[in-house]
Design an enzyme around this catalytic site. Structure first.
Site, mmCIF file in Angstrom:
data_model
loop_
_atom_site.group_PDB
_atom_site.id
_atom_site.type_symbol
_atom_site.label_atom_id
_atom_site.label_comp_id
_atom_site.label_asym_id
_atom_site.label_seq_id
_atom_site.Cartn_x
_atom_site.Cartn_y
_atom_site.Cartn_z
ATOM 1 N N ARG A 281 -0.476 12.200 -23.886
ATOM 2 C CA ARG A 281 -1.389 11.790 -23.273
ATOM 3 C C ARG A 281 -1.345 10.230 -22.829
ATOM 4 O O ARG A 281 -2.362 9.896 -22.578
ATOM 5 C CB ARG A 281 -2.995 12.085 -23.684
ATOM 6 C CG ARG A 281 -3.183 13.637 -23.872
ATOM 7 C CD ARG A 281 -4.648 13.810 -23.469
ATOM 8 N NE ARG A 281 -5.183 15.343 -23.616
ATOM 9 C CZ ARG A 281 -5.058 16.085 -24.733
ATOM 10 N NH1 ARG A 281 -5.060 15.400 -26.109
ATOM 11 N NH2 ARG A 281 -5.255 17.381 -24.692
ATOM 12 N N LYS B 158 2.477 1.789 -10.450
ATOM 13 C CA LYS B 158 2.916 3.365 -10.026
ATOM 14 C C LYS B 158 4.071 3.794 -10.428
ATOM 15 O O LYS B 158 4.975 3.312 -10.842
ATOM 16 C CB LYS B 158 3.408 2.912 -8.628
ATOM 17 C CG LYS B 158 2.054 2.651 -7.450
ATOM 18 C CD LYS B 158 2.340 2.881 -6.074
ATOM 19 C CE LYS B 158 1.505 2.510 -5.130
ATOM 20 N NZ LYS B 158 1.845 2.606 -3.446
ATOM 21 N N GLU C 282 11.646 -6.386 0.134
ATOM 22 C CA GLU C 282 10.316 -6.409 -0.115
ATOM 23 C C GLU C 282 9.711 -7.758 -0.215
ATOM 24 O O GLU C 282 8.475 -8.004 0.067
ATOM 25 C CB GLU C 282 10.273 -5.605 -1.567
ATOM 26 C CG GLU C 282 10.725 -4.206 -1.641
ATOM 27 C CD GLU C 282 9.670 -3.231 -1.005
ATOM 28 O OE1 GLU C 282 8.544 -3.814 -0.337
ATOM 29 O OE2 GLU C 282 10.074 -2.094 -0.767
ATOM 30 N N LYS D 268 2.225 -9.991 -4.849
ATOM 31 C CA LYS D 268 2.009 -8.383 -5.002
ATOM 32 C C LYS D 268 0.972 -8.544 -6.108
ATOM 33 O O LYS D 268 0.026 -7.511 -5.993
ATOM 34 C CB LYS D 268 3.415 -7.869 -5.566
ATOM 35 C CG LYS D 268 3.010 -6.366 -5.815
ATOM 36 C CD LYS D 268 4.011 -5.261 -5.812
ATOM 37 C CE LYS D 268 3.523 -4.092 -6.053
ATOM 38 N NZ LYS D 268 4.359 -3.051 -6.425
ATOM 39 N N GLU E 144 -4.886 1.805 -4.654
ATOM 40 C CA GLU E 144 -4.774 1.826 -3.245
ATOM 41 C C GLU E 144 -5.754 2.347 -2.297
ATOM 42 O O GLU E 144 -5.514 3.320 -1.648
ATOM 43 C CB GLU E 144 -3.378 2.502 -3.059
ATOM 44 C CG GLU E 144 -2.682 2.138 -1.604
ATOM 45 C CD GLU E 144 -1.469 2.952 -1.484
ATOM 46 O OE1 GLU E 144 -0.417 2.595 -2.522
ATOM 47 O OE2 GLU E 144 -0.825 3.322 -0.565
ATOM 48 N N ARG F 50 -4.164 -2.455 -1.125
ATOM 49 C CA ARG F 50 -3.058 -2.390 -1.476
ATOM 50 C C ARG F 50 -2.052 -1.742 -0.260
ATOM 51 O O ARG F 50 -0.936 -1.559 -0.498
ATOM 52 C CB ARG F 50 -2.816 -1.430 -2.831
ATOM 53 C CG ARG F 50 -1.619 -1.424 -3.589
ATOM 54 C CD ARG F 50 -1.396 -0.895 -4.757
ATOM 55 N NE ARG F 50 -0.156 -0.581 -5.386
ATOM 56 C CZ ARG F 50 0.144 -0.316 -6.583
ATOM 57 N NH1 ARG F 50 -0.798 -0.377 -7.479
ATOM 58 N NH2 ARG F 50 1.584 -0.587 -7.018
ATOM 59 N N ASN G 44 2.294 -1.037 2.353
ATOM 60 C CA ASN G 44 3.122 -0.200 3.016
ATOM 61 C C ASN G 44 3.735 -0.577 4.329
ATOM 62 O O ASN G 44 4.374 0.224 5.291
ATOM 63 C CB ASN G 44 2.292 0.974 3.315
ATOM 64 C CG ASN G 44 1.841 1.682 2.087
ATOM 65 O OD1 ASN G 44 2.772 1.851 1.063
ATOM 66 N ND2 ASN G 44 0.783 2.232 1.867
ATOM 67 N N HIS H 93 6.982 0.615 5.709
ATOM 68 C CA HIS H 93 7.427 1.785 4.925
ATOM 69 C C HIS H 93 7.153 3.233 5.516
ATOM 70 O O HIS H 93 7.354 4.210 5.324
ATOM 71 C CB HIS H 93 6.643 1.758 3.458
ATOM 72 C CG HIS H 93 7.258 0.837 2.436
ATOM 73 N ND1 HIS H 93 7.350 -0.594 2.822
ATOM 74 C CD2 HIS H 93 7.780 0.809 1.350
ATOM 75 C CE1 HIS H 93 7.857 -1.163 1.727
ATOM 76 N NE2 HIS H 93 8.047 -0.116 1.054
ATOM 77 N N HIS I 147 10.334 4.326 5.247
ATOM 78 C CA HIS I 147 10.587 5.401 3.900
ATOM 79 C C HIS I 147 10.780 6.842 4.468
ATOM 80 O O HIS I 147 11.870 7.377 3.986
ATOM 81 C CB HIS I 147 9.272 5.740 3.481
ATOM 82 C CG HIS I 147 8.953 5.731 1.917
ATOM 83 N ND1 HIS I 147 8.046 5.541 1.128
ATOM 84 C CD2 HIS I 147 9.903 5.806 0.910
ATOM 85 C CE1 HIS I 147 8.158 5.827 -0.130
ATOM 86 N NE2 HIS I 147 9.542 5.927 -0.245
ATOM 87 N N HIS J 35 17.070 1.644 -0.294
ATOM 88 C CA HIS J 35 15.754 1.425 0.186
ATOM 89 C C HIS J 35 15.483 0.034 0.947
ATOM 90 O O HIS J 35 14.583 0.361 2.132
ATOM 91 C CB HIS J 35 14.907 1.474 -1.043
ATOM 92 C CG HIS J 35 13.321 1.334 -0.853
ATOM 93 N ND1 HIS J 35 12.463 2.341 -0.431
ATOM 94 C CD2 HIS J 35 12.577 0.109 -1.000
ATOM 95 C CE1 HIS J 35 11.120 1.820 -0.221
ATOM 96 N NE2 HIS J 35 11.079 0.480 -0.714
HETATM 97 N N1 GLY Z 1 5.584 -0.538 -3.809
HETATM 98 C C1 GLY Z 1 4.217 -0.491 -3.109
HETATM 99 C C2 GLY Z 1 3.149 -0.613 -3.998
HETATM 100 O O1 GLY Z 1 3.226 -0.813 -5.209
HETATM 101 O O2 GLY Z 1 2.051 -0.216 -3.733
#
Ligand code: GLY
Length: 351
Positions: free
Chosen positions: A115, A137, A179, A217, A227, A231, A235, A238, A242, A257
């Site tokens: 956990r 993430k 990025e 960031k 998000e 956040r 994107n 992306h 993506h 990427h």
């Molecule tokens: N790579 C996008 C984010 O971390 O939200």
């Protein structure tokens, strides 16, 4: 060394980040250390890490095969198995030494083992320094869908040492620089003007540039970890990028990427211009700069139809609306829901 405060941990940037790592390890008294790496970081980064952080000489090393195609639940089973077989407990620490695949997968394994146990990130690529390792993430790909299974779980620290970049190819530096371009375009027009003057990959990956990109960031993630709103700005480039990356990978094409995101930013800037979010002049400035760094990607009819399928299934969209994070002028963004397929097709054909 720069220290950036994240929600519940610090990000240390610079050669002295090893000192900060030693202080962190001495303070936290973990029962076991596990270093997750791949064959590249095993060879090029692990010896440096062990030299500078002697406590880690007692760590178990878990070496994974590199590559996005290894970011799977099968690899997680392997790591969960290794942790179990060597008696990992709640007070164990996972150290993710590598690029985005290692920090995404290692973060996911750590957040689910018993956990949740602690992990820290020591990113070794520009892409993971400025993006993947920051923001909590975690996850793996599933049934061909990127990052389909995962958690939001922040690390206990990020230790960024730009000297690790010395063994990276120019292509890998450009991969991460996409990025940096993105964050400048949606968050800071002054930073955009700064990066537009950069020409060489050495300049793209200087400590100053990395620090600014991480600061930007981090300030977004701090306000919106899950998000819900702000956040989503990350994107930009992306939705199409993506989808293009997934379509090309499915065809076994060699694409990184950042290369797909660079193309995505060109196409999404066209959409932003059509929707009057940026001027023609701004669109040209963005496109010319990106094209001066990245090669054009060939988008065949097959790739286009695959790409559109991916866009329609993308988890960035809400309900039936296609929601794109678009620049609003340079250095700000707007979430625009209701981008039509026709507009996307036009952007692809004009790319
Ligand atoms: N790579 C996008 C984010 O971390 O939200």
């Amino acid at each position: 060394m720069s220290i950036i405060k994240a929600n519940s941990y610090n990000i240390y940037i610079g050669e002295k980040s090893f000192d900060a790592l030693n202080t962190f390890l001495n303070k936290n008294k973990y029962s076991h250390y596990y270093i997750l790496c791949d064959e590249h970081t095993f060879e090029f980064c692990l010896p440096t890490l062990l030299f500078h952080a002697p406590l880690l000489n007692e760590a178990e090393i878990i070496e994974l095969e590199s590559g996005e195609d290894k970011k799977t639940l099968e690899t997680c089973l392997q790591v969960w198995g290794a942790l179990t077989d060597t008696g990992a407990d709640k007070k164990s620490l996972i150290i993710n030494l590598g690029g985005g695949v290692i920090s995404d997968l290692g973060g996911f394994v750590a957040s689910t083992f018993k956990r949740g146990i602690d992990c820290i990130n020591i990113p070794t690529t520009l892409l993971s320094m400025v993006d993947a390792s920051v923001g909590g993430k975690t996850g793996v790909d599933f049934e061909g869908i990127k990052n389909h299974i995962g958690t939001t779980a922040e690390p206990k620290g990020i230790f960024v040492n730009p000297t690790f970049l010395e063994t990276l190819s120019e292509r890998q530096i450009k991969n991460g620089f996409a990025e940096i371009i993105k964050i400048a375009l949606i968050a800071d027009d002054v930073f955009w003007k700064t990066i537009m003057k950069l020409k060489t990959t050495k300049e793209f990956s200087s400590e100053k540039i990395i620090t600014k990109a991480i600061e930007l960031k981090n300030s977004i993630v701090k306000k919106d970890l899950h998000e819900n709103n702000l956040r989503k700005s990350l994107n930009f480039g992306h939705n199409i990028g993506h989808a293009l990356e997934s379509a090309l990978i499915k065809q076994n094409k060699d694409v990184l990427h950042g290369e797909a995101i660079a193309a995505g930013m060109i196409m999404e800037s066209e959409i932003a211009q059509s929707l009057k979010r940026i001027s023609k002049k701004e669109q040209k400035e963005i496109t010319d700069y990106i094209r001066s760094i990245y090669k054009n990607i060939k988008i065949t009819k097959d790739t286009e139809s695959q790409l559109l399928k991916y866009i329609l299934h993308d988890k960035k969209n809400e309900g039936d609306d296609l929601c794109f994070a678009l620049p609003k002028g340079i250095g700000a963004y707007e979430l625009y829901c209701g981008v039509s397929i026709d507009l996307i097709k036009k952007a692809i054909s004009n790319y």
